[in-house]
Design a protein around this motif. Structure first.
Motif, PDB file in Angstrom:
ATOM      1  N   ILE A   1      34.012  41.617  44.179  1.00 18.12           N
ATOM      2  CA  ILE A   1      32.561  41.647  43.994  1.00 18.12           C
ATOM      3  C   ILE A   1      32.192  40.709  42.854  1.00 18.12           C
ATOM      4  O   ILE A   1      32.735  40.805  41.757  1.00 18.12           O
ATOM      5  N   GLY A   2      31.264  39.816  43.100  1.00 14.92           N
ATOM      6  CA  GLY A   2      30.794  38.906  42.061  1.00 14.92           C
ATOM      7  C   GLY A   2      31.504  37.565  42.102  1.00 14.92           C
ATOM      8  O   GLY A   2      32.315  37.277  42.992  1.00 14.92           O
ATOM      9  N   HIS A   3      31.175  36.741  41.106  1.00 18.97           N
ATOM     10  CA  HIS A   3      31.710  35.383  41.016  1.00 18.97           C
ATOM     11  C   HIS A   3      32.195  35.168  39.582  1.00 18.97           C
ATOM     12  O   HIS A   3      31.381  35.018  38.670  1.00 18.97           O
ATOM     13  N   PRO A   4      33.509  35.148  39.357  1.00 26.11           N
ATOM     14  CA  PRO A   4      34.057  35.245  38.005  1.00 26.11           C
ATOM     15  C   PRO A   4      33.824  34.059  37.078  1.00 26.11           C
ATOM     16  O   PRO A   4      34.024  34.192  35.877  1.00 26.11           O
ATOM     17  N   PHE A   5      33.372  32.896  37.564  1.00 31.62           N
ATOM     18  CA  PHE A   5      33.112  31.784  36.653  1.00 31.62           C
ATOM     19  C   PHE A   5      31.648  31.712  36.217  1.00 31.62           C
ATOM     20  O   PHE A   5      31.272  30.837  35.441  1.00 31.62           O
ATOM     21  N   ARG A   6      30.834  32.639  36.703  1.00 30.21           N
ATOM     22  CA  ARG A   6      29.468  32.702  36.201  1.00 30.21           C
ATOM     23  C   ARG A   6      29.509  33.242  34.773  1.00 30.21           C
ATOM     24  O   ARG A   6      30.277  34.151  34.461  1.00 30.21           O
ATOM     25  N   LYS A   7      28.662  32.680  33.921  1.00 31.75           N
ATOM     26  CA  LYS A   7      28.709  33.031  32.499  1.00 31.75           C
ATOM     27  C   LYS A   7      28.348  34.494  32.232  1.00 31.75           C
ATOM     28  O   LYS A   7      28.720  35.040  31.197  1.00 31.75           O
ATOM     29  N   ASP A   8      27.621  35.131  33.142  1.00 29.25           N
ATOM     30  CA  ASP A   8      27.250  36.530  32.918  1.00 29.25           C
ATOM     31  C   ASP A   8      28.235  37.514  33.564  1.00 29.25           C
ATOM     32  O   ASP A   8      28.016  38.720  33.542  1.00 29.25           O
ATOM     33  N   PHE A   9      29.332  37.007  34.112  1.00 30.57           N
ATOM     34  CA  PHE A   9      30.355  37.892  34.675  1.00 30.57           C
ATOM     35  C   PHE A   9      31.153  38.493  33.516  1.00 30.57           C
ATOM     36  O   PHE A   9      31.560  37.775  32.604  1.00 30.57           O
ATOM     37  N   PRO A  10      31.374  39.812  33.513  1.00 28.74           N
ATOM     38  CA  PRO A  10      32.088  40.429  32.384  1.00 28.74           C
ATOM     39  C   PRO A  10      33.521  39.906  32.244  1.00 28.74           C
ATOM     40  O   PRO A  10      34.228  39.754  33.243  1.00 28.74           O
ATOM     41  N   LEU A  11      33.928  39.644  31.005  1.00 30.82           N
ATOM     42  CA  LEU A  11      35.266  39.099  30.756  1.00 30.82           C
ATOM     43  C   LEU A  11      36.371  40.012  31.267  1.00 30.82           C
ATOM     44  O   LEU A  11      37.434  39.552  31.674  1.00 30.82           O
ATOM     45  N   ILE A  12      36.147  41.312  31.217  1.00 30.76           N
ATOM     46  CA  ILE A  12      37.177  42.255  31.668  1.00 30.76           C
ATOM     47  C   ILE A  12      37.077  42.537  33.162  1.00 30.76           C
ATOM     48  O   ILE A  12      37.875  43.294  33.714  1.00 30.76           O
ATOM     49  N   GLY A  13      36.100  41.931  33.826  1.00 25.79           N
ATOM     50  CA  GLY A  13      35.926  42.165  35.259  1.00 25.79           C
ATOM     51  C   GLY A  13      35.151  43.444  35.517  1.00 25.79           C
ATOM     52  O   GLY A  13      34.643  44.088  34.602  1.00 25.79           O
ATOM     53  N   GLN A  14      35.084  43.831  36.773  1.00 29.24           N
ATOM     54  CA  GLN A  14      34.333  45.029  37.148  1.00 29.24           C
ATOM     55  C   GLN A  14      35.237  46.120  37.719  1.00 29.24           C
ATOM     56  O   GLN A  14      34.880  47.286  37.698  1.00 29.24           O
ATOM     57  N   VAL A  15      36.379  45.717  38.238  1.00 27.36           N
ATOM     58  CA  VAL A  15      37.335  46.696  38.761  1.00 27.36           C
ATOM     59  C   VAL A  15      38.742  46.295  38.328  1.00 27.36           C
ATOM     60  O   VAL A  15      38.981  45.147  37.967  1.00 27.36           O
ATOM     61  N   GLU A  16      39.624  47.261  38.348  1.00 25.13           N
ATOM     62  CA  GLU A  16      41.035  46.971  38.116  1.00 25.13           C
ATOM     63  C   GLU A  16      41.820  47.532  39.291  1.00 25.13           C
ATOM     64  O   GLU A  16      41.350  48.430  39.986  1.00 25.13           O
ATOM     65  N   MET A  17      42.996  47.006  39.515  1.00 30.03           N
ATOM     66  CA  MET A  17      43.789  47.491  40.637  1.00 30.03           C
ATOM     67  C   MET A  17      45.148  47.952  40.144  1.00 30.03           C
ATOM     68  O   MET A  17      45.641  47.490  39.117  1.00 30.03           O
ATOM     69  N   ARG A  18      45.698  48.885  40.873  1.00 26.77           N
ATOM     70  CA  ARG A  18      47.020  49.415  40.546  1.00 26.77           C
ATOM     71  C   ARG A  18      47.663  49.900  41.840  1.00 26.77           C
ATOM     72  O   ARG A  18      46.982  50.126  42.844  1.00 26.77           O
ATOM     73  N   TYR A  19      48.964  50.051  41.783  1.00 29.42           N
ATOM     74  CA  TYR A  19      49.672  50.574  42.952  1.00 29.42           C
ATOM     75  C   TYR A  19      49.661  52.092  42.885  1.00 29.42           C
ATOM     76  O   TYR A  19      50.021  52.701  41.883  1.00 29.42           O
ATOM     77  N   ASP A  20      49.207  52.728  43.963  1.00 28.39           N
ATOM     78  CA  ASP A  20      49.186  54.191  44.055  1.00 28.39           C
ATOM     79  C   ASP A  20      50.404  54.627  44.865  1.00 28.39           C
ATOM     80  O   ASP A  20      50.499  54.325  46.064  1.00 28.39           O
ATOM     81  N   ALA A  21      51.323  55.346  44.214  1.00 25.11           N
ATOM     82  CA  ALA A  21      52.571  55.762  44.872  1.00 25.11           C
ATOM     83  C   ALA A  21      52.305  56.744  46.009  1.00 25.11           C
ATOM     84  O   ALA A  21      52.989  56.716  47.034  1.00 25.11           O
ATOM     85  N   GLU A  22      51.319  57.629  45.849  1.00 22.55           N
ATOM     86  CA  GLU A  22      51.009  58.607  46.904  1.00 22.55           C
ATOM     87  C   GLU A  22      50.456  57.922  48.153  1.00 22.55           C
ATOM     88  O   GLU A  22      50.854  58.232  49.265  1.00 22.55           O
ATOM     89  N   LYS A  23      49.518  56.990  47.935  1.00 28.50           N
ATOM     90  CA  LYS A  23      48.906  56.286  49.067  1.00 28.50           C
ATOM     91  C   LYS A  23      49.768  55.133  49.557  1.00 28.50           C
ATOM     92  O   LYS A  23      49.524  54.590  50.627  1.00 28.50           O
ATOM     93  N   GLN A  24      50.752  54.752  48.743  1.00 26.50           N
ATOM     94  CA  GLN A  24      51.668  53.660  49.045  1.00 26.50           C
ATOM     95  C   GLN A  24      50.930  52.352  49.342  1.00 26.50           C
ATOM     96  O   GLN A  24      51.246  51.622  50.276  1.00 26.50           O
ATOM     97  N   ARG A  25      49.946  52.078  48.498  1.00 25.95           N
ATOM     98  CA  ARG A  25      49.179  50.837  48.610  1.00 25.95           C
ATOM     99  C   ARG A  25      48.464  50.570  47.293  1.00 25.95           C
ATOM    100  O   ARG A  25      48.415  51.426  46.407  1.00 25.95           O
ATOM    101  N   VAL A  26      47.920  49.381  47.202  1.00 23.80           N
ATOM    102  CA  VAL A  26      47.133  49.008  46.032  1.00 23.80           C
ATOM    103  C   VAL A  26      45.740  49.608  46.167  1.00 23.80           C
ATOM    104  O   VAL A  26      45.132  49.565  47.242  1.00 23.80           O
ATOM    105  N   VAL A  27      45.229  50.180  45.071  1.00 25.37           N
ATOM    106  CA  VAL A  27      43.884  50.760  45.070  1.00 25.37           C
ATOM    107  C   VAL A  27      43.063  50.110  43.953  1.00 25.37           C
ATOM    108  O   VAL A  27      43.604  49.651  42.955  1.00 25.37           O
ATOM    109  N   TYR A  28      41.761  50.104  44.157  1.00 26.01           N
ATOM    110  CA  TYR A  28      40.829  49.576  43.163  1.00 26.01           C
ATOM    111  C   TYR A  28      40.117  50.733  42.496  1.00 26.01           C
ATOM    112  O   TYR A  28      39.795  51.734  43.144  1.00 26.01           O
ATOM    113  N   GLN A  29      39.838  50.582  41.209  1.00 24.80           N
ATOM    114  CA  GLN A  29      39.099  51.602  40.474  1.00 24.80           C
ATOM    115  C   GLN A  29      38.271  50.908  39.398  1.00 24.80           C
ATOM    116  O   GLN A  29      38.550  49.768  39.046  1.00 24.80           O
TER     117      GLN A  29
END
Length: 201
Positions: A151-179
């Motif tokens: 979501i969004g366009h990361p080179f725009r100056k108003d895009f947050p430096l830390i981003g809007q979501v982070e991803m991690r591997y969920d062992a229970e779901k056995q896939r990458v999830v966004y939060q």
């Protein structure tokens, strides 16, 4: 401006007339600011006219001028927020030129030049992905560097430096999830203002 660049600028003004908004010569390179609605026509002439012979598109990139010059003594820059810059090379004449076209703030849109140079394809996709610039007539305009669900366009100056979501591997779901991002935003990089980059006046 050297005689060669003066001749090039004069020939461009003769060929394109009021389609050229301004001409700049800095750091040994000529920049033509052009009307965005004539970009394809201008690019085609720059490629095909033997006096120009810019047969190679070296680079195409988006620019976001948000807050540019905000802390300058001259004050913030006035004008459109977004631009597209085209860097062209003439192997025949051994010279370069830069085109810059400014876009609307609300909907940054410009015609695709993939019909002039095939190499524009991925450059335009990258500018679309990172800046949200839409290239009308592009054969396959979709994200290139970020994920399909990004979501969004990361080179725009108003895009947050830390981003809007982070991803991690969920062992229970056995896939990458966004939060949602779980870290606090901090800026640890000092802001450096160089006065020589700003126009006097």
């Amino acid at each position: 401006m050297t005689d060669t660049r003066q001749d090039l600028a004069a020939h461009a003004r003769e060929k394109f007339g009021d389609a050229i908004i301004a001409v700049h010569d800095s750091h040994g390179q000529l920049t033509l600011e052009v009307q965005r609605d004539r970009i394809v026509e201008i690019c085609r002439v720059l490629r095909d006219d033997p006096a120009f012979a810019f047969e190679q598109l070296m680079d195409l990139c988006g620019v976001d001028y948000l807050d540019y010059g905000r802390e300058s003594p001259a004050g913030p820059r006035k004008g459109p927020r977004y631009a597209v810059a085209y860097h062209l090379l003439s192997l025949k004449h051994n010279r370069r030129i830069r085109l810059r076209a400014y876009l609307d703030d609300e909907m940054p849109l410009i015609a695709s030049v993939t019909g002039v140079w095939n190499s524009a394809n991925w450059y335009e996709r990258e500018a679309f992905d990172l800046f949200g610039i839409v290239f009308e007539g592009h054969p396959d305009l979709r994200r290139l560097l970020t994920d399909y669900g990004f979501i969004g366009h990361p080179f725009r100056k108003d895009f947050p430096l830390i981003g809007q979501v982070e991803m991690r591997y969920d062992a229970e779901k056995q896939r990458v999830v966004y939060q949602p991002v779980s870290i606090d935003p901090r800026i640890l990089v000092p802001r450096v203002i160089r006065e020589e980059g700003f126009a006097k006046g």
